[in-house]
Design a protein around this motif. Sequence first.
Motif, PDB file in Angstrom:
ATOM      1  N   MET A   1       0.847  -1.199   0.000  1.00  0.00           N
ATOM      2  CA  MET A   1       0.000   0.000   0.000  1.00  0.00           C
ATOM      3  C   MET A   1       0.881   1.248   0.000  1.00  0.00           C
ATOM      4  N   ALA A   2       0.638   2.176  -0.929  1.00  0.00           N
ATOM      5  CA  ALA A   2       1.424   3.405  -1.025  1.00  0.00           C
ATOM      6  C   ALA A   2       1.177   4.286   0.191  1.00  0.00           C
ATOM      7  N   THR A   3       2.268   4.875   0.705  1.00  0.00           N
ATOM      8  CA  THR A   3       2.154   5.756   1.864  1.00  0.00           C
ATOM      9  C   THR A   3       2.640   7.153   1.501  1.00  0.00           C
ATOM     10  N   VAL A   4       2.172   8.122   2.274  1.00  0.00           N
ATOM     11  CA  VAL A   4       2.607   9.513   2.105  1.00  0.00           C
ATOM     12  C   VAL A   4       2.911  10.077   3.479  1.00  0.00           C
ATOM     13  N   ASN A   5       3.662  11.175   3.517  1.00  0.00           N
ATOM     14  CA  ASN A   5       3.912  11.858   4.778  1.00  0.00           C
ATOM     15  C   ASN A   5       2.604  12.456   5.294  1.00  0.00           C
ATOM     16  N   ILE A   6       2.395  12.360   6.586  1.00  0.00           N
ATOM     17  CA  ILE A   6       1.194  12.969   7.158  1.00  0.00           C
ATOM     18  C   ILE A   6       1.163  14.459   6.845  1.00  0.00           C
ATOM     19  N   PHE A  14      12.661  10.568   4.865  1.00  0.00           N
ATOM     20  CA  PHE A  14      12.857   9.871   6.144  1.00  0.00           C
ATOM     21  C   PHE A  14      11.930  10.413   7.245  1.00  0.00           C
ATOM     22  N   TYR A  15      11.011  11.288   6.879  1.00  0.00           N
ATOM     23  CA  TYR A  15      10.010  11.791   7.820  1.00  0.00           C
ATOM     24  C   TYR A  15       9.229  10.603   8.373  1.00  0.00           C
ATOM     25  N   ARG A  16       9.178  10.481   9.696  1.00  0.00           N
ATOM     26  CA  ARG A  16       8.715   9.219  10.282  1.00  0.00           C
ATOM     27  C   ARG A  16       7.204   9.118  10.441  1.00  0.00           C
ATOM     28  N   TYR A  17       6.488  10.217  10.219  1.00  0.00           N
ATOM     29  CA  TYR A  17       5.038  10.154  10.385  1.00  0.00           C
ATOM     30  C   TYR A  17       4.392   9.896   9.023  1.00  0.00           C
ATOM     31  N   LYS A  18       3.949   8.680   8.833  1.00  0.00           N
ATOM     32  CA  LYS A  18       3.415   8.251   7.545  1.00  0.00           C
ATOM     33  C   LYS A  18       1.955   7.801   7.694  1.00  0.00           C
ATOM     34  N   MET A  19       1.260   7.772   6.574  1.00  0.00           N
ATOM     35  CA  MET A  19      -0.093   7.219   6.529  1.00  0.00           C
ATOM     36  C   MET A  19      -0.328   6.662   5.129  1.00  0.00           C
ATOM     37  N   GLU A  20      -1.316   5.793   5.010  1.00  0.00           N
ATOM     38  CA  GLU A  20      -1.676   5.295   3.687  1.00  0.00           C
ATOM     39  C   GLU A  20      -2.265   6.426   2.851  1.00  0.00           C
ATOM     40  N   CYS A 103       4.684  23.124  17.300  1.00  0.00           N
ATOM     41  CA  CYS A 103       5.784  22.392  16.652  1.00  0.00           C
ATOM     42  C   CYS A 103       5.374  21.688  15.369  1.00  0.00           C
ATOM     43  N   LYS A 104       4.074  21.764  15.021  1.00  0.00           N
ATOM     44  CA  LYS A 104       3.560  21.136  13.797  1.00  0.00           C
ATOM     45  C   LYS A 104       3.765  19.628  13.769  1.00  0.00           C
ATOM     46  N   ASN A 105       3.816  19.028  14.955  1.00  0.00           N
ATOM     47  CA  ASN A 105       3.985  17.584  15.063  1.00  0.00           C
ATOM     48  C   ASN A 105       2.616  16.924  15.184  1.00  0.00           C
ATOM     49  N   PRO A 106       2.379  15.770  14.535  1.00  0.00           N
ATOM     50  CA  PRO A 106       1.060  15.123  14.624  1.00  0.00           C
ATOM     51  C   PRO A 106       0.844  14.267  15.869  1.00  0.00           C
ATOM     52  N   GLU A 107       1.792  14.283  16.802  1.00  0.00           N
ATOM     53  CA  GLU A 107       1.640  13.456  18.011  1.00  0.00           C
ATOM     54  C   GLU A 107       0.780  14.184  19.038  1.00  0.00           C
ATOM     55  N   THR A 108      -0.484  14.348  18.731  1.00  0.00           N
ATOM     56  CA  THR A 108      -1.381  15.063  19.642  1.00  0.00           C
ATOM     57  C   THR A 108      -2.561  14.191  20.036  1.00  0.00           C
TER      58      THR A 108
END
Length: 423
Positions: A1-6, A14-20, A103-108
């Motif tokens: 399945m192709a993934t993209v950066n969140i 190498f951005y570690r936050y990915k999603m389908e 910080c524009k981080n998706p870890e919320t």
Amino acid sequence: MATVNIRRDVTDPFYRYKMERLQSKIEGKGNGIKTVVVNLNSVAQSLSRPPSYVIKYFGFELGAQANAKPTDDRWIINGAHDAGKLQDYLDGFISKFVLCKKCKNPETDVIIKDEKIILDCKACGQRTDVDPRLKLSTFIIRDRVSTKGGKKDKAARRAARRNKDKNEATNGDNASPGDSNSGNSDEDLAIEANSDDELTRRIKAEAQGIEAEDDINDDEWAVDVSEEAVKARAKELPDDLKRSLVLEDADEDGEPDGPSAYEQLGSWVLEAATEKGGVAAVSDVDIYMKAKEFGIETKHKTVAVLAQTIFDDKIVKQIPTRAALLKKMITSERHEKSFLGGTERFVGKDRPELIAQVPAILLGYYQNDLVSEEILKAWGAKASKKYVDLSTSKKVRKAAQPFLEWLENAESDEEEEDSDDSE
């Protein structure tokens, strides 16, 4: 399945936050066409958000119905929408409801406190508020409250809201000062005190033939609001009517799920038109009484429903005959805008063959004092996707240009005449 950066604006591989990447499938045809978001559960899980939030956001942005509580994990949006378009809208959802504002981080994580939505960032520790004016913000808060309160509490709240609306309508619209008998008969519910407008006179005339209240069978006036009856009426509604009449996910103080009073009013008008051989045969008095029965005769969304249901191909000729009803129900600028929105839906989606008649339709509204010059000009100046897709909205406004130019020139001519008179 192709993934993209969140965050798709980040190009780092190498951005570690990915999603389908979103996948969609279009099913059905004609009025029944719909889009199934195939992998919404996986995408929502990557964002740490319920899939219902995402699908509802799509619905709000697209101006289409979206099911937030499917029983089979089929997340559906009415209408045809390609995956690329949905992916673009998903970027907006992520920016507003996922990314930390600092910080524009998706870890919320989402925290709801005092009817405010707060994003708690696990990366930097910052807590930031989500804009409460967004439609999805209202949905999230209601969804959290209904989940905590349970079905019984939700039903009780809905019943309380209905009773409150009906009491306010009865006491505010119909009772005259010092009239202790106000509200004691069925005709009182339909007649504003001391009002002598045309529709009221017609209501009074028809009310003369109504038997005394004690002799009326309550079953003839009651609307069956049992769960079974509501579901049955919802099934009978044409798919396009369901899409067109649910202009937003919920009324400002109404119910977010299930067939609304607006849908039921629209369904009743169409059914009455079928029985009587045409919508022109459905009387203004009957329409007003039915809206009153549902407790929505003063709501701005009601006139949007009427714009879509009380006319047919002969709308230009029908506007003057409906003017008395519409004048009684269009009582503010918000009502005027809603009425134009319903008209936009009617000619743009339901009956596109009428788009060429838009100038004549708007002229009829203007000449019958249904919509003011200022509202018409503001409406014509900017397309909107609130009632239809943006392409259709632009098409309707383009068709309206001859009328809008006439309106501008008519104002200029009047100013010149006034100037000449003053000289």
